[in-house]
Design a protein around this motif. Structure first.
Motif, PDB file in Angstrom:
ATOM      1  N   UNK A 137    -108.149 -19.757 -36.982  1.00 20.16           N
ATOM      2  CA  UNK A 137    -107.763 -20.400 -38.247  1.00 20.16           C
ATOM      3  C   UNK A 137    -109.003 -20.807 -39.035  1.00 20.16           C
ATOM      4  N   UNK A 138    -108.950 -20.637 -40.341  1.00 18.90           N
ATOM      5  CA  UNK A 138    -110.113 -20.888 -41.199  1.00 18.90           C
ATOM      6  C   UNK A 138    -110.703 -22.276 -40.976  1.00 18.90           C
ATOM      7  N   UNK A 139    -109.858 -23.277 -40.744  1.00 17.07           N
ATOM      8  CA  UNK A 139    -110.368 -24.638 -40.562  1.00 17.07           C
ATOM      9  C   UNK A 139    -110.876 -24.906 -39.138  1.00 17.07           C
ATOM     10  N   UNK A 140    -110.809 -23.904 -38.260  1.00 11.38           N
ATOM     11  CA  UNK A 140    -111.272 -24.047 -36.871  1.00 11.38           C
ATOM     12  C   UNK A 140    -112.475 -23.160 -36.559  1.00 11.38           C
ATOM     13  N   UNK A 141    -112.975 -22.433 -37.565  1.00  9.87           N
ATOM     14  CA  UNK A 141    -114.165 -21.604 -37.361  1.00  9.87           C
ATOM     15  C   UNK A 141    -115.344 -22.543 -37.136  1.00  9.87           C
ATOM     16  N   UNK A 142    -115.943 -22.432 -35.957  1.00 13.96           N
ATOM     17  CA  UNK A 142    -117.065 -23.298 -35.599  1.00 13.96           C
ATOM     18  C   UNK A 142    -117.733 -22.743 -34.361  1.00 13.96           C
ATOM     19  N   UNK A 143    -118.986 -23.096 -34.183  1.00  9.83           N
ATOM     20  CA  UNK A 143    -119.692 -22.703 -32.969  1.00  9.83           C
ATOM     21  C   UNK A 143    -119.037 -23.383 -31.777  1.00  9.83           C
ATOM     22  N   UNK A 144    -118.886 -22.618 -30.691  1.00  9.40           N
ATOM     23  CA  UNK A 144    -118.263 -23.134 -29.479  1.00  9.40           C
ATOM     24  C   UNK A 144    -119.062 -22.589 -28.299  1.00  9.40           C
ATOM     25  N   UNK A 145    -119.706 -23.461 -27.549  1.00  9.20           N
ATOM     26  CA  UNK A 145    -120.526 -23.047 -26.407  1.00  9.20           C
ATOM     27  C   UNK A 145    -119.685 -22.576 -25.226  1.00  9.20           C
ATOM     28  N   UNK A 146    -118.371 -22.759 -25.290  1.00  4.65           N
ATOM     29  CA  UNK A 146    -117.443 -22.357 -24.234  1.00  4.65           C
ATOM     30  C   UNK A 146    -117.859 -22.930 -22.871  1.00  4.65           C
ATOM     31  N   UNK A 147    -117.995 -24.256 -22.799  1.00  3.06           N
ATOM     32  CA  UNK A 147    -118.401 -24.874 -21.536  1.00  3.06           C
ATOM     33  C   UNK A 147    -117.380 -24.588 -20.433  1.00  3.06           C
ATOM     34  N   UNK A 148    -117.878 -24.307 -19.249  1.00  4.92           N
ATOM     35  CA  UNK A 148    -117.000 -24.037 -18.112  1.00  4.92           C
ATOM     36  C   UNK A 148    -116.320 -22.684 -18.150  1.00  4.92           C
ATOM     37  N   UNK A 149    -116.775 -21.787 -19.011  1.00  6.66           N
ATOM     38  CA  UNK A 149    -116.164 -20.455 -19.105  1.00  6.66           C
ATOM     39  C   UNK A 149    -116.269 -19.743 -17.758  1.00  6.66           C
ATOM     40  N   UNK A 150    -115.204 -19.049 -17.353  1.00  4.42           N
ATOM     41  CA  UNK A 150    -115.240 -18.342 -16.066  1.00  4.42           C
ATOM     42  C   UNK A 150    -116.229 -17.175 -16.092  1.00  4.42           C
ATOM     43  N   UNK A 151    -116.811 -16.895 -14.934  1.00  4.95           N
ATOM     44  CA  UNK A 151    -117.799 -15.821 -14.832  1.00  4.95           C
ATOM     45  C   UNK A 151    -117.338 -14.689 -13.926  1.00  4.95           C
ATOM     46  N   UNK A 152    -116.135 -14.805 -13.375  1.00  7.83           N
ATOM     47  CA  UNK A 152    -115.611 -13.761 -12.492  1.00  7.83           C
ATOM     48  C   UNK A 152    -114.192 -13.408 -12.920  1.00  7.83           C
ATOM     49  N   UNK A 153    -113.834 -12.123 -12.813  1.00 11.50           N
ATOM     50  CA  UNK A 153    -112.465 -11.726 -13.175  1.00 11.50           C
ATOM     51  C   UNK A 153    -111.465 -12.219 -12.140  1.00 11.50           C
ATOM     52  N   UNK A 154    -110.234 -12.449 -12.619  1.00 10.54           N
ATOM     53  CA  UNK A 154    -109.117 -12.828 -11.759  1.00 10.54           C
ATOM     54  C   UNK A 154    -107.919 -12.001 -12.191  1.00 10.54           C
ATOM     55  N   UNK A 155    -107.324 -11.238 -11.282  1.00 11.72           N
ATOM     56  CA  UNK A 155    -106.102 -10.506 -11.589  1.00 11.72           C
ATOM     57  C   UNK A 155    -106.251  -9.426 -12.641  1.00 11.72           C
ATOM     58  N   UNK A 156    -107.440  -8.809 -12.717  1.00  5.58           N
ATOM     59  CA  UNK A 156    -107.716  -7.797 -13.731  1.00  5.58           C
ATOM     60  C   UNK A 156    -107.896  -6.436 -13.067  1.00  5.58           C
ATOM     61  N   UNK A 157    -107.215  -5.435 -13.628  1.00  5.59           N
ATOM     62  CA  UNK A 157    -107.437  -4.051 -13.216  1.00  5.59           C
ATOM     63  C   UNK A 157    -107.909  -3.312 -14.459  1.00  5.59           C
ATOM     64  N   UNK A 158    -109.134  -2.766 -14.397  1.00  5.93           N
ATOM     65  CA  UNK A 158    -109.763  -2.099 -15.525  1.00  5.93           C
ATOM     66  C   UNK A 158    -109.984  -0.644 -15.142  1.00  5.93           C
ATOM     67  N   UNK A 159    -109.311   0.273 -15.850  1.00  5.29           N
ATOM     68  CA  UNK A 159    -109.377   1.694 -15.524  1.00  5.29           C
ATOM     69  C   UNK A 159    -109.923   2.479 -16.702  1.00  5.29           C
TER      70      UNK A 159
END
Length: 157
Positions: free
Chosen positions: A27-49
């Motif tokens: 949303x236009x009023x929510x565009x802002x820098x976000x450092x994404x603290x605590x973002x996951x670094x490993x996949x869970x339940x993903x199958x990529x083919x």
């Protein structure tokens, strides 16, 4: 039906389809820098083919170390596509079924992507995705990948 009416109906249908094809956006009023603290670094339940690819060094575009790649990805309920960057890997993602949230470094709130929508990922995008729903999410992904870069999604999955 006369030609003018046909044109009006065709234009209305095209506009309706174009509106439906756009993915969720910040949303236009929510565009802002976000450092994404605590973002996951490993996949869970993903199958990529990987379904197919084209070596772009051998095509007229002469893009060394790059492939145009087509993939199919499924994300189970509760599944996570971990934090990754699109600094040099543009991608288009078609949501075939389900709904999934994107947590983006340029948006203060999660972005919902629904079935039938196409998301665009390009320079500067850092993000991760989570399926918070109760059904599997199916995606079709086209991207230009740099196989010489060790942090590609292909190597993470």
């Amino acid at each position: 039906m006369n030609q003018s009416t046909f044109r009006q109906i065709t234009l209305a249908a095209a506009l309706a389809l174009a509106g439906a094809a756009h993915a969720g956006v910040c949303p236009a009023d929510k565009v802002a820098a976000n450092d994404l603290p605590g973002a996951p670094t490993a996949p869970v339940g993903v199958v990529d083919t990987e379904l197919a690819s084209i070596d772009l060094a051998r095509e007229n575009v002469k893009l060394e170390q790059r492939r145009l790649r087509l993939r199919h990805m499924t994300i189970a309920p509760g599944g996570i596509v971990p934090m990754h960057s699109h600094e040099d890997r543009p991608a288009l993602i078609m949501v075939n079924s389900g709904e999934i949230y994107e947590y983006n470094s340029k948006c203060a709130v999660p972005i919902l992507h629904k079935a039938g929508e196409t998301a665009r990922e390009f320079m500067g995008t850092k993000h991760w995705w989570k399926n918070t729903g109760s059904v599997q999410v199916d995606l079709t992904i086209g991207d230009i990948v740099n196989d010489k870069k060790p942090a590609t999604m292909e190597k993470m999955m």
